[in-house]
Write a protein that holds these residues in place. Structure first.
Motif, PDB file in Angstrom:
ATOM      1  N   MET A 121       2.474   1.716  -3.482  1.00 46.14           N
ATOM      2  CA  MET A 121       1.483   2.073  -4.504  1.00 46.14           C
ATOM      3  C   MET A 121       0.814   3.424  -4.254  1.00 46.14           C
ATOM      4  SD  MET A 121       1.664  -0.454  -6.544  1.00 46.14           S
ATOM      5  CE  MET A 121       0.272  -0.102  -7.597  1.00 46.14           C
ATOM      6  N   SER A 122       1.020   4.024  -3.100  1.00 49.96           N
ATOM      7  CA  SER A 122       0.327   5.268  -2.741  1.00 49.96           C
ATOM      8  C   SER A 122       0.565   6.420  -3.712  1.00 49.96           C
ATOM      9  CB  SER A 122       0.706   5.693  -1.319  1.00 49.96           C
ATOM     10  OG  SER A 122       2.097   5.913  -1.221  1.00 49.96           O
ATOM     11  N   PRO A 123       1.762   6.566  -4.329  1.00 51.43           N
ATOM     12  CA  PRO A 123       1.913   7.681  -5.284  1.00 51.43           C
ATOM     13  C   PRO A 123       0.939   7.626  -6.452  1.00 51.43           C
ATOM     14  CG  PRO A 123       4.063   6.850  -4.649  1.00 51.43           C
ATOM     15  CD  PRO A 123       3.059   5.904  -4.075  1.00 51.43           C
ATOM     16  N   VAL A 129       2.236  14.887  -4.220  1.00 51.71           N
ATOM     17  CA  VAL A 129       3.477  14.107  -4.156  1.00 51.71           C
ATOM     18  C   VAL A 129       4.677  15.017  -4.439  1.00 51.71           C
ATOM     19  CG1 VAL A 129       4.771  12.207  -5.167  1.00 51.71           C
ATOM     20  CG2 VAL A 129       2.304  11.977  -4.808  1.00 51.71           C
ATOM     21  N   ALA A 178       0.832  -1.212   0.000  1.00 59.39           N
ATOM     22  CA  ALA A 178       0.000   0.000   0.000  1.00 59.39           C
ATOM     23  C   ALA A 178       0.863   1.257   0.000  1.00 59.39           C
ATOM     24  CB  ALA A 178      -0.924  -0.011   1.211  1.00 59.39           C
ATOM     25  N   LEU A 179       1.984   1.216   0.744  1.00 58.85           N
ATOM     26  CA  LEU A 179       2.864   2.389   0.817  1.00 58.85           C
ATOM     27  C   LEU A 179       3.526   2.666  -0.533  1.00 58.85           C
ATOM     28  CD1 LEU A 179       4.177   4.526   2.671  1.00 58.85           C
ATOM     29  CD2 LEU A 179       6.007   2.873   3.114  1.00 58.85           C
ATOM     30  N   PRO A 218       5.905   1.924  -8.644  1.00 61.85           N
ATOM     31  CA  PRO A 218       4.723   1.066  -8.536  1.00 61.85           C
ATOM     32  C   PRO A 218       4.459   0.247  -9.801  1.00 61.85           C
ATOM     33  CG  PRO A 218       4.248   3.214  -7.610  1.00 61.85           C
ATOM     34  CD  PRO A 218       5.585   3.325  -8.251  1.00 61.85           C
ATOM     35  N   ALA A 270      -2.221   6.741  -6.132  1.00 63.45           N
ATOM     36  CA  ALA A 270      -3.531   7.164  -5.629  1.00 63.45           C
ATOM     37  C   ALA A 270      -3.550   8.644  -5.256  1.00 63.45           C
ATOM     38  CB  ALA A 270      -3.915   6.315  -4.415  1.00 63.45           C
ATOM     39  N   LEU A 271      -2.403   9.185  -4.870  1.00 64.15           N
ATOM     40  CA  LEU A 271      -2.349  10.584  -4.440  1.00 64.15           C
ATOM     41  C   LEU A 271      -2.226  11.521  -5.642  1.00 64.15           C
ATOM     42  CD1 LEU A 271       0.152  10.204  -1.470  1.00 64.15           C
ATOM     43  CD2 LEU A 271      -2.327  10.533  -1.320  1.00 64.15           C
TER      44      LEU A 271
END
Length: 281
Positions: A121-123, A131, A118-119, A161, A125-126
């Motif tokens: 892949m977060s870029p 970022v 999740a960490l 990612p 989603a944000l």
């Protein structure tokens, strides 16, 4: 008996009508989606051949003058070289980090794997602006000046990612039996990686590297925060050309990039089955 036959015939016709209607609706939605997705690309391509002095659509005439004018634009070539260097280094670093992280995550069932996934892949989603601002603030706190290195680091954050996802998909599909067999036969972990694992997951690695390269080369939101006058990249140069002058040369550059990207995608489809990994990831 006659009434039962009539009812069955009516039901069959209703089912046939439903199937035909459903197919027509699905085809209509698919064609509409195809038009919406391809229209911006077609508009840019047509506008790139405009003979007008400013960017407009539809063009009043057609000419190749803006493609020829690109050869006499040193700032543009400098920005393109910077973008290529940043994308190349980003891709190489993403390959090393992504493969190592994928091997660690694929071989573990610990809880930290889900949190790490999740960490990383977060870029995706944000918002890119968030970022970019966060990375710029981090570098400012450390007292690090903007350079090609900081630009590459920021691109690695947003591109890794893609490589992680495609490599993980290949490792999960590969399983552990072949690697375990190599270990049982006495092969070292290094030998097993380079002669068993890597050859079998190379399609996923190549696909992820291709997506990371394109994402880095085309990125503008993060690059706006992490580049300066010495590291201006091609998307930012194009942005300024359109914002300040509605320069038709920006459309000509877009036309060249579209053609190169299409050729690379066809090549990647033949080499690594790009569409297969896009569906899996």
């Amino acid at each position: 008996m006659s009434n039962t036959t009539t009812v069955r015939a009516s039901s069959s016709q209703a089912d046939k009508l439903d199937r035909v209607s459903f197919n027509w609706v699905m085809w209509g939605i698919a064609i509409f989606s195809l038009i919406v997705l391809t229209m911006p690309t077609l508009v840019v391509l047509i506008a790139s051949f405009s003979s007008a002095q400013t960017l407009r659509f539809p063009p009043t005439g057609f000419s190749l003058q803006w493609y020829i004018a690109l050869f006499d634009y040193p700032e543009l070539w400098s920005a393109a070289i910077t973008s290529f260097q940043a994308a190349l280094w980003t891709t190489l670093i993403c390959i090393v980090l992504g493969v190592c992280a994928s091997l660690a995550m694929a071989g573990s069932r610990a809880r930290w794997v889900a949190a790490m996934d999740a960490l990383v892949m977060s870029p995706l989603a944000l918002p890119g602006i968030a970022v970019g601002l966060g990375i710029l603030t981090y570098f400012s706190l450390l007292g690090i000046r903007l350079s090609l290195i900081t630009l590459v680091i920021s691109h690695v954050v947003i591109c890794i990612p893609y490589l992680l996802r495609t490599t993980l998909a290949s490792l999960i599909q590969l399983g552990t039996s072949l690697r375990e067999a190599s270990t049982v036969l006495g092969a070292s972990p290094v030998y097993t990686f380079f002669h068993v694992t890597l050859p079998l997951i190379k399609q996923g690695v190549i696909t992820g590297a291709f997506m990371a390269f394109l994402t880095s080369f085309d990125n503008i939101t993060v690059s706006l925060f992490l580049s300066d006058a010495r590291t201006e990249v091609l998307p930012i140069r194009m942005w300024s050309m359109i914002e300040n002058d509605l320069d038709v040369r920006a459309a000509a550059i877009s036309g060249i990039l579209i053609a190169i990207t299409a050729l690379l995608m066809v090549l990647m489809e033949r080499v690594s089955g790009l569409s297969k990994f896009l569906v899996k990831s």
